[in-house]
Design an enzyme around this catalytic site. Structure first.
Site, PDB file in Angstrom:
ATOM      1  N   GLU A 137      -7.282  35.688   1.351  1.00 44.44           N
ATOM      2  CA  GLU A 137      -8.334  35.154   0.488  1.00 44.44           C
ATOM      3  C   GLU A 137      -8.415  33.618   0.537  1.00 44.44           C
ATOM      4  O   GLU A 137      -9.501  33.035   0.551  1.00 44.44           O
ATOM      5  CB  GLU A 137      -8.080  35.592  -0.967  1.00 44.44           C
ATOM      6  CG  GLU A 137      -9.103  35.120  -1.968  1.00 44.44           C
ATOM      7  CD  GLU A 137     -10.492  35.677  -1.675  1.00 44.44           C
ATOM      8  OE1 GLU A 137     -10.700  36.862  -1.883  1.00 44.44           O
ATOM      9  OE2 GLU A 137     -11.371  34.912  -1.227  1.00 44.44           O
ATOM     10  N   VAL A 170     -10.462  30.863   3.334  1.00 40.93           N
ATOM     11  CA  VAL A 170     -11.849  30.368   3.306  1.00 40.93           C
ATOM     12  C   VAL A 170     -12.227  30.068   1.858  1.00 40.93           C
ATOM     13  O   VAL A 170     -12.012  30.908   0.975  1.00 40.93           O
ATOM     14  CB  VAL A 170     -12.849  31.417   3.859  1.00 40.93           C
ATOM     15  CG1 VAL A 170     -14.268  30.856   3.847  1.00 40.93           C
ATOM     16  CG2 VAL A 170     -12.464  31.860   5.254  1.00 40.93           C
ATOM     17  N   GLU A 173      -7.833  14.035   5.726  1.00 37.25           N
ATOM     18  CA  GLU A 173      -6.560  13.871   6.440  1.00 37.25           C
ATOM     19  C   GLU A 173      -6.566  12.526   7.163  1.00 37.25           C
ATOM     20  O   GLU A 173      -7.625  11.982   7.475  1.00 37.25           O
ATOM     21  CB  GLU A 173      -6.431  14.964   7.509  1.00 37.25           C
ATOM     22  CG  GLU A 173      -6.610  16.378   7.024  1.00 37.25           C
ATOM     23  CD  GLU A 173      -5.377  16.923   6.354  1.00 37.25           C
ATOM     24  OE1 GLU A 173      -4.287  16.352   6.563  1.00 37.25           O
ATOM     25  OE2 GLU A 173      -5.515  17.900   5.598  1.00 37.25           O
ATOM     26  N   LYS A 210     -13.697  28.806   9.431  1.00 33.49           N
ATOM     27  CA  LYS A 210     -13.984  29.563   8.204  1.00 33.49           C
ATOM     28  C   LYS A 210     -15.187  30.491   8.391  1.00 33.49           C
ATOM     29  O   LYS A 210     -15.145  31.649   7.965  1.00 33.49           O
ATOM     30  CB  LYS A 210     -14.201  28.589   7.043  1.00 33.49           C
ATOM     31  CG  LYS A 210     -12.903  27.871   6.643  1.00 33.49           C
ATOM     32  CD  LYS A 210     -13.175  26.704   5.719  1.00 33.49           C
ATOM     33  CE  LYS A 210     -11.883  26.041   5.261  1.00 33.49           C
ATOM     34  NZ  LYS A 210     -12.137  24.765   4.585  1.00 33.49           N
TER      35      LYS A 210
HETATM   36  N1  HSE Z   1      -9.730  20.172   4.912  1.00 29.24           N
HETATM   37  C1  HSE Z   1     -10.249  21.286   4.201  1.00 29.24           C
HETATM   38  C2  HSE Z   1     -11.499  20.867   3.423  1.00 29.24           C
HETATM   39  C3  HSE Z   1      -9.213  21.826   3.278  1.00 29.24           C
HETATM   40  O1  HSE Z   1     -11.757  19.658   3.322  1.00 29.24           O
HETATM   41  O2  HSE Z   1     -12.244  21.703   2.940  1.00 29.24           O
HETATM   42  C4  HSE Z   1      -9.465  23.216   2.782  1.00 29.24           C
HETATM   43  O3  HSE Z   1      -9.534  24.165   3.795  1.00 29.24           O
END
Ligand code: HSE
Length: 400
Positions: free
Chosen positions: A124, A127, A185, A200
């Site tokens: 779950e 996504v 990131e 996703k």
């Molecule tokens: N890097 C992803 C985002 C984190 O910004 O949605 C969650 O999957």
């Protein structure tokens, strides 16, 4: 009492432990029995942590303990997570995970392995973070003929686009701020190039088709080319710009794409801002339904992992069926999809653009010294051919 192990004590893993601690009674009541974290696997030690005694460094301790019935894999990445998950399933332990890279790459194989061993493989949290759309697709909507899933599947890019629109700040400035705030990131490539959203939508498309949609087969564009000027045009058109992942089925055609789209302000997805995610699903009987919530973050994502733990405990000694198998889904090329596009070229190429795209274009006034227009409905293939003959294309965006 059911004993579980958590693999990886990072953001999501520590969140799983926190949800089980803080919502102990709620978890117990919904699962039908108490759930206890017996082991936490991590390379590091956590001196002073409330759960330091549960930390182990060797996966064999967990795999060889018959008391462990459920494993939450929150390490991320392909290896060693893939090997650990396979071995857990083969040892008769159910697995739930937030690991979208692994589910997108090997989900159907792991679902099949779970079925073979009469345990469950649930994902779950892979996504939409805490949003319970996978359980809905796999349960409440299972009897529907789903012909469309579309959504804002990445919080980082939605934050960047929201700030660009609301504050008029450029892409690079907002990205830097998102990194400072810890949303993006340090290496933001997977988010801003659309790869994260692609994985996703591949998972959702697999659930929609019941087959295996490989993420590498999905045409993907990120948001790095979106500019403030694009947002100025969007505002004139009473639209905004969102990075959308979508998969659609009509007749025999099954198609998926990730790209920035101009979204009319009266479309509900236009009002999904900042780090929030939203997923709309269309079923033949139900019509449209939308799921909205936090697509990332420690507690929200961990809540979805714990929802899987609860589901598994309630179905102990049974395999929870997931509509996904290893047969590779045949996606049709994006070429035949028909839509409109916003196109921007230099003013001196206006005549060429008009000649190419015909009289049914809608010009957009601007003071940028360029010729901007919305095309008539046109297939992706024809658009690409025409666009490639223009010499001064400054940008183009699909219209939803
Ligand atoms: N890097 C992803 C985002 C984190 O910004 O949605 C969650 O999957």
């Amino acid at each position: 009492m059911v004993k579980i192990a958590v693999l990886g004590y990072g953001t999501v893993g520590s969140g799983v432990v926190k949800v089980i601690d803080d919502n102990h009674e709620e978890v117990k009541n919904s699962a039908g029995e108490e759930v206890e974290v017996k082991y936490i696997l991590d390379l590091r030690d956590f001196p002073g942590d409330k759960h330091e005694a549960q930390v182990v460094h060797d996966i064999e301790v967990i795999l060889n303990d018959p008391e462990i019935k459920v494993i939450c894999e929150t390490m991320g990445g392909i290896e060693p997570a893939f090997t650990f998950e396979k071995r857990a399933l083969e040892s008769g332990k159910s697995v739930c995970t937030s690991n979208k890279e692994l589910v997108a790459a090997h989900g159907p194989e792991l679902v099949e392995l779970a079925a073979k061993n009469n345990v469950s493989y649930l994902f779950e949290a892979s996504v939409g973070g805490g949003i319970p759309e996978i359980r809905a697709l796999n349960d409440s909507l299972k009897h529907e003929k789903i012909d469309s899933i579309m959504g804002i599947l990445n919080g980082t890019t939605n934050y960047i686009l929201t700030k660009m629109e609301k504050e008029g700040a450029g892409f690079a400035t907002v990205l830097k701020r998102a990194q400072e705030k810890g949303y993006a990131e340090r290496n933001p490539e997977a988010d801003i190039e659309g790869y994260d959203a692609c994985r996703k939508i591949a998972i959702l498309a697999s659930l929609m088709s019941g087959e295996y949609v490989h993420y590498e087969d999905i045409y993907t564009e990120g948001i790095t080319k979106i500019t403030i000027e694009d947002f100025e045009y969007a505002a004139k058109l009473d639209m905004t710009i969102k990075l959308l992942g979508m998969c659609k089925k009509n007749d025999d055609r099954f198609f998926a794409i990730v790209a920035p789209f101009l979204v009319p302000k009266d479309n509900i997805l236009a009002s999904v801002n900042n780090v929030f995610n939203a997923i709309t699903v269309h079923g033949n009987m139900l019509g449209d339904v939308m799921f909205y919530g936090k697509g990332a973050g420690k507690e929200a994502t961990a809540s979805a992992v714990v929802a899987d733990v609860v589901d598994i405990v309630r179905h102990m000694d049974k395999h929870i069926c997931i509509n996904m198998n290893g047969k590779k889904a045949q996606l049709t090329a994006k070429d035949n999809a028909v839509r409109q596009f916003l196109v921007r070229v230099s003013a001196n190429e206006a005549d060429d653009a008009k000649e190419l795209f015909g009289t049914n274009i809608t010009e957009i006034e601007n003071n940028l010294g360029e010729f901007a227009f919305i095309t008539d409905l046109i297939s992706e293939k024809h658009f690409e051919e025409k666009k490639n003959t223009l010499k001064t294309v400054k940008g183009y965006i699909r219209v939803l």
